[in-house]
Design a protein around this motif. Structure first.
Motif, PDB file in Angstrom:
ATOM      1  N   UNK A  13    -104.303  93.902  46.501  1.00  0.00           N
ATOM      2  CA  UNK A  13    -105.462  94.292  47.302  1.00  0.00           C
ATOM      3  C   UNK A  13    -105.371  95.744  47.756  1.00  0.00           C
ATOM      4  N   UNK A  14    -104.446  96.504  47.159  1.00  0.00           N
ATOM      5  CA  UNK A  14    -104.311  97.913  47.494  1.00  0.00           C
ATOM      6  C   UNK A  14    -103.584  98.168  48.804  1.00  0.00           C
ATOM      7  N   UNK A  15    -102.906  97.174  49.344  1.00  0.00           N
ATOM      8  CA  UNK A  15    -102.192  97.331  50.612  1.00  0.00           C
ATOM      9  C   UNK A  15    -100.715  97.553  50.290  1.00  0.00           C
ATOM     10  N   UNK A  16    -100.248  98.771  50.499  1.00  0.00           N
ATOM     11  CA  UNK A  16     -98.855  99.104  50.258  1.00  0.00           C
ATOM     12  C   UNK A  16     -98.346  99.809  51.505  1.00  0.00           C
ATOM     13  N   UNK A  17     -97.225  99.344  52.018  1.00  0.00           N
ATOM     14  CA  UNK A  17     -96.649  99.948  53.210  1.00  0.00           C
ATOM     15  C   UNK A  17     -95.545 100.920  52.845  1.00  0.00           C
ATOM     16  N   UNK A  18     -95.589 102.085  53.420  1.00  0.00           N
ATOM     17  CA  UNK A  18     -94.518 103.059  53.340  1.00  0.00           C
ATOM     18  C   UNK A  18     -93.539 102.705  54.453  1.00  0.00           C
ATOM     19  N   UNK A  19     -92.233 102.832  54.209  1.00  0.00           N
ATOM     20  CA  UNK A  19     -91.240 102.457  55.215  1.00  0.00           C
ATOM     21  C   UNK A  19     -91.439 103.188  56.534  1.00  0.00           C
ATOM     22  N   UNK A  20     -91.920 104.418  56.488  1.00  0.00           N
ATOM     23  CA  UNK A  20     -92.081 105.203  57.708  1.00  0.00           C
ATOM     24  C   UNK A  20     -93.467 105.021  58.333  1.00  0.00           C
ATOM     25  N   UNK A  21     -94.312 104.252  57.698  1.00  0.00           N
ATOM     26  CA  UNK A  21     -95.685 104.099  58.166  1.00  0.00           C
ATOM     27  C   UNK A  21     -95.753 103.243  59.421  1.00  0.00           C
ATOM     28  N   UNK A  22     -96.557 103.656  60.352  1.00  0.00           N
ATOM     29  CA  UNK A  22     -96.760 102.899  61.575  1.00  0.00           C
ATOM     30  C   UNK A  22     -98.180 102.360  61.578  1.00  0.00           C
ATOM     31  N   UNK A  23     -98.306 101.103  61.853  1.00  0.00           N
ATOM     32  CA  UNK A  23     -99.617 100.471  61.870  1.00  0.00           C
ATOM     33  C   UNK A  23    -100.325 100.851  63.158  1.00  0.00           C
ATOM     34  N   UNK A  24    -101.580 101.254  63.036  1.00  0.00           N
ATOM     35  CA  UNK A  24    -102.339 101.620  64.222  1.00  0.00           C
ATOM     36  C   UNK A  24    -102.924 100.379  64.886  1.00  0.00           C
ATOM     37  N   UNK A  25    -103.298 100.548  66.134  1.00  0.00           N
ATOM     38  CA  UNK A  25    -103.881  99.445  66.883  1.00  0.00           C
ATOM     39  C   UNK A  25    -105.403  99.516  66.839  1.00  0.00           C
ATOM     40  N   UNK A  26    -106.013  98.349  66.924  1.00  0.00           N
ATOM     41  CA  UNK A  26    -107.467  98.216  66.915  1.00  0.00           C
ATOM     42  C   UNK A  26    -107.911  98.014  68.355  1.00  0.00           C
ATOM     43  N   UNK A  27    -108.962  98.693  68.753  1.00  0.00           N
ATOM     44  CA  UNK A  27    -109.468  98.563  70.118  1.00  0.00           C
ATOM     45  C   UNK A  27    -110.077  97.178  70.342  1.00  0.00           C
ATOM     46  N   UNK A  28    -109.964  96.702  71.566  1.00  0.00           N
ATOM     47  CA  UNK A  28    -110.561  95.425  71.939  1.00  0.00           C
ATOM     48  C   UNK A  28    -112.066  95.496  71.713  1.00  0.00           C
ATOM     49  N   UNK A  29    -112.608  94.578  70.913  1.00  0.00           N
ATOM     50  CA  UNK A  29    -114.051  94.597  70.673  1.00  0.00           C
ATOM     51  C   UNK A  29    -114.822  94.277  71.960  1.00  0.00           C
ATOM     52  N   UNK A  30    -116.040  94.799  72.104  1.00  0.00           N
ATOM     53  CA  UNK A  30    -116.842  94.485  73.290  1.00  0.00           C
ATOM     54  C   UNK A  30    -117.118  92.982  73.416  1.00  0.00           C
ATOM     55  N   UNK A  31    -117.236  92.319  72.285  1.00  0.00           N
ATOM     56  CA  UNK A  31    -117.417  90.868  72.240  1.00  0.00           C
ATOM     57  C   UNK A  31    -116.435  90.321  71.217  1.00  0.00           C
ATOM     58  N   UNK A  32    -115.529  89.471  71.666  1.00  0.00           N
ATOM     59  CA  UNK A  32    -114.509  88.921  70.771  1.00  0.00           C
ATOM     60  C   UNK A  32    -115.072  87.683  70.084  1.00  0.00           C
ATOM     61  N   UNK A  33    -115.058  87.725  68.749  1.00  0.00           N
ATOM     62  CA  UNK A  33    -115.497  86.593  67.918  1.00  0.00           C
ATOM     63  C   UNK A  33    -114.426  86.394  66.854  1.00  0.00           C
ATOM     64  N   UNK A  34    -113.660  85.334  67.001  1.00  0.00           N
ATOM     65  CA  UNK A  34    -112.546  85.210  66.082  1.00  0.00           C
ATOM     66  C   UNK A  34    -112.173  83.792  65.738  1.00  0.00           C
ATOM     67  N   UNK A  35    -111.106  83.705  64.940  1.00  0.00           N
ATOM     68  CA  UNK A  35    -110.571  82.417  64.508  1.00  0.00           C
ATOM     69  C   UNK A  35    -109.047  82.446  64.597  1.00  0.00           C
ATOM     70  N   UNK A  36    -108.485  81.247  64.620  1.00  0.00           N
ATOM     71  CA  UNK A  36    -107.037  81.049  64.695  1.00  0.00           C
ATOM     72  C   UNK A  36    -106.496  80.784  63.297  1.00  0.00           C
TER      73      UNK A  36
END
Length: 180
Positions: A13-36
């Protein structure tokens, strides 16, 4: 279609992690709509189906088991203090790649962490587990072992785990089974 137990890989899926790469954080959505998602869901073909479902129905949040109900960590930790609570073959072997993929989709990522119902922590530190009057670990009616919620070591473990999960890319930590 992929077999139900096929491992989830991200390179396709084109997702490759570099060892030095840091994952960024996503801001809290104004309305949370999610699944477990269970840890098992996150590691097989179902994860990609759920991502498609989330896109289709405009969901923006995933609650993901980072720790299993028995206390076993669902991933391989970087912090050496957490290593005794992880399995050699974790439920989510590619957690960093999964978190990156979810971030690229702009999904808010919540780590579900059961904390007091924890036979894994109790096995390593039986001195903080609930004990029977006549000795030995106390088990509830479901056979689960619980640690003492007032034990400073239980609190420190939960905080160490939360720090690790946040540093790995989770945007929020949901402590579960917080009971006295």
């Amino acid at each position: 279609a992929a077999p139900q137990d096929a491992p989830l890989t991200f390179e396709d899926h084109g997702i490759v992690l570099d060892d030095a790469e840091r994952i960024s954080h996503v801001a809290l959505p104004p309305e949370v709509r999610g699944i477990y998602w269970t840890a098992r869901t996150a590691t097989n073909y179902r994860a990609q189906e759920l991502i498609e479902y989330m896109r289709e129905y405009d969901l923006n949040t995933v609650v993901l088991d980072a720790k299993l109900d028995d206390g076993t960590l669902a991933f391989t930790p970087h912090d050496p203090e957490l290593k005794p609570y992880a399995e050699e073959k974790p439920a989510i072997p590619e957690i960093d790649a999964l978190l990156k993929q979810l971030a690229l989709e702009d999904f808010y990522r919540i780590a579900r962490v059961p904390i007091m119902r924890d036979k894994t922590l109790a096995a390593v530190h039986p001195e903080i587990a609930l004990q029977k009057k006549d000795g030995g670990l106390w088990h509830d009616s479901a056979g689960s072992v619980w640690v003492d919620p007032a034990a400073p070591a239980a609190t420190e473990y939960a905080l160490t785990l939360a720090r690790e999960l946040h540093s790995r890319g989770f945007d929020e930590i949901q402590f579960d089974y917080v009971r006295y």
